[in-house]
Write a protein that holds these residues in place. Sequence first.
Motif, PDB file in Angstrom:
ATOM      1  N   LYS A  62       0.853  -1.194   0.000  1.00 28.32           N
ATOM      2  CA  LYS A  62       0.000   0.000   0.000  1.00 28.32           C
ATOM      3  C   LYS A  62       0.883   1.237   0.000  1.00 28.32           C
ATOM      4  CE  LYS A  62      -4.009   2.014   2.361  1.00 28.32           C
ATOM      5  NZ  LYS A  62      -4.940   1.886   3.511  1.00 28.32           N
ATOM      6  N   ALA A  64       1.015   5.714  -0.898  1.00 32.66           N
ATOM      7  CA  ALA A  64       0.191   6.918  -0.927  1.00 32.66           C
ATOM      8  C   ALA A  64       1.007   8.083  -1.450  1.00 32.66           C
ATOM      9  CB  ALA A  64      -0.340   7.236   0.470  1.00 32.66           C
ATOM     10  N   THR A  68       0.383  10.599   2.314  1.00 27.40           N
ATOM     11  CA  THR A  68      -0.941  10.936   2.856  1.00 27.40           C
ATOM     12  C   THR A  68      -1.909   9.821   2.496  1.00 27.40           C
ATOM     13  OG1 THR A  68      -1.501  12.162   0.836  1.00 27.40           O
ATOM     14  CG2 THR A  68      -0.546  13.412   2.663  1.00 27.40           C
ATOM     15  N   THR A  69      -2.445   9.155   3.487  1.00 32.00           N
ATOM     16  CA  THR A  69      -3.305   7.979   3.246  1.00 32.00           C
ATOM     17  C   THR A  69      -4.637   8.332   2.602  1.00 32.00           C
ATOM     18  OG1 THR A  69      -4.106   8.176   5.529  1.00 32.00           O
ATOM     19  CG2 THR A  69      -2.278   6.658   5.120  1.00 32.00           C
ATOM     20  N   ALA A  70      -4.925   9.630   2.450  1.00 29.77           N
ATOM     21  CA  ALA A  70      -6.180  10.022   1.799  1.00 29.77           C
ATOM     22  C   ALA A  70      -6.181   9.585   0.335  1.00 29.77           C
ATOM     23  CB  ALA A  70      -6.361  11.534   1.897  1.00 29.77           C
ATOM     24  N   HIS A  71      -5.000   9.511  -0.274  1.00 24.64           N
ATOM     25  CA  HIS A  71      -4.868   9.084  -1.668  1.00 24.64           C
ATOM     26  C   HIS A  71      -3.976   7.845  -1.709  1.00 24.64           C
ATOM     27  CE1 HIS A  71      -5.874  13.338  -3.404  1.00 24.64           C
ATOM     28  NE2 HIS A  71      -6.917  12.724  -2.885  1.00 24.64           N
ATOM     29  N   ALA A  72      -4.543   6.729  -1.330  1.00 17.62           N
ATOM     30  CA  ALA A  72      -3.766   5.494  -1.238  1.00 17.62           C
ATOM     31  C   ALA A  72      -3.989   4.589  -2.448  1.00 17.62           C
ATOM     32  CB  ALA A  72      -4.126   4.749   0.038  1.00 17.62           C
ATOM     33  N   GLU A  99      -9.767   4.070  -3.344  1.00 16.70           N
ATOM     34  CA  GLU A  99     -11.093   4.658  -3.492  1.00 16.70           C
ATOM     35  C   GLU A  99     -11.263   5.212  -4.903  1.00 16.70           C
ATOM     36  OE1 GLU A  99     -13.458   4.565  -1.313  1.00 16.70           O
ATOM     37  OE2 GLU A  99     -12.289   3.716   0.345  1.00 16.70           O
ATOM     38  N   TRP A 103      -8.854  12.114  -9.063  1.00 13.33           N
ATOM     39  CA  TRP A 103      -7.786  12.704  -8.267  1.00 13.33           C
ATOM     40  C   TRP A 103      -6.812  13.396  -9.198  1.00 13.33           C
ATOM     41  CZ3 TRP A 103      -6.192   7.999  -4.710  1.00 13.33           C
ATOM     42  CH2 TRP A 103      -7.275   7.688  -3.873  1.00 13.33           C
ATOM     43  N   ASP A 135     -15.285  10.560 -11.199  1.00 14.49           N
ATOM     44  CA  ASP A 135     -16.333  10.632 -10.189  1.00 14.49           C
ATOM     45  C   ASP A 135     -17.625  10.041 -10.752  1.00 14.49           C
ATOM     46  OD1 ASP A 135     -14.734  11.919  -8.282  1.00 14.49           O
ATOM     47  OD2 ASP A 135     -15.160  13.897  -9.131  1.00 14.49           O
TER      48      ASP A 135
END
Length: 206
Positions: A62, A64, A68-72, A99, A103, A135
């Motif tokens: 994994k 990012a 930053t784990t928001a965009h992994a 997710e 991005w 999206d």
Amino acid sequence: ASLWEKMGEVHYSAYPETASGLSLSRVSTLSGIRRLSAEPTVLENVRVIGVKNSEVKEGALKVAIDGTTAHAFTNKYAFKIDEEHEAQYFKKTTFVAVEPGLWKINTTDKLVAVTSLAGIESIVIDPDAIRPGRDLETDAELRIRRVETIGNAATGTVDGLQAKLSTIKGVVKVIVFNNPTSATVDKIPAHTIEVVIQPGLSVGQS
């Protein structure tokens, strides 16, 4: 809400122009058009540098953007570091966002390992192999795409004519006036179609 209001909601949900959410998705399928689902960003040709013959299972690594784990992202396939260049061992592989969604990834962004795996030293993005995600298609976007799709599929309708003329390079705006009556209306002769085209500068100067 009153019974009349509920009945009104049911009535309007049957038309693409007034339906929303799930109702709009269902109505659009009657025209063979499905709402575009959200898709994850994909990073191809990512260079994973590390110790020779280190193996990584599918989804085990994994990473990012800048840590930053928001965009992994996780590796899509299992791989083994078995390629060499200038005394450096690596493997090119594909990473997929955890997710879905659109991005923005800059070519200067760096991928940092979130999970600690033995044998992994660094990860490098290929700026030419970034496939942006998407999206979930909004109601407004779905309505526009439905009109354009149906219009392009048509050959003799006003909507079809307008849609096809709009695809011509250099055309900025197209308005089609239709007078299907047996009398002149707004200076348009009976049973006549009048087309007004606003060209771009390149068309006007040619």
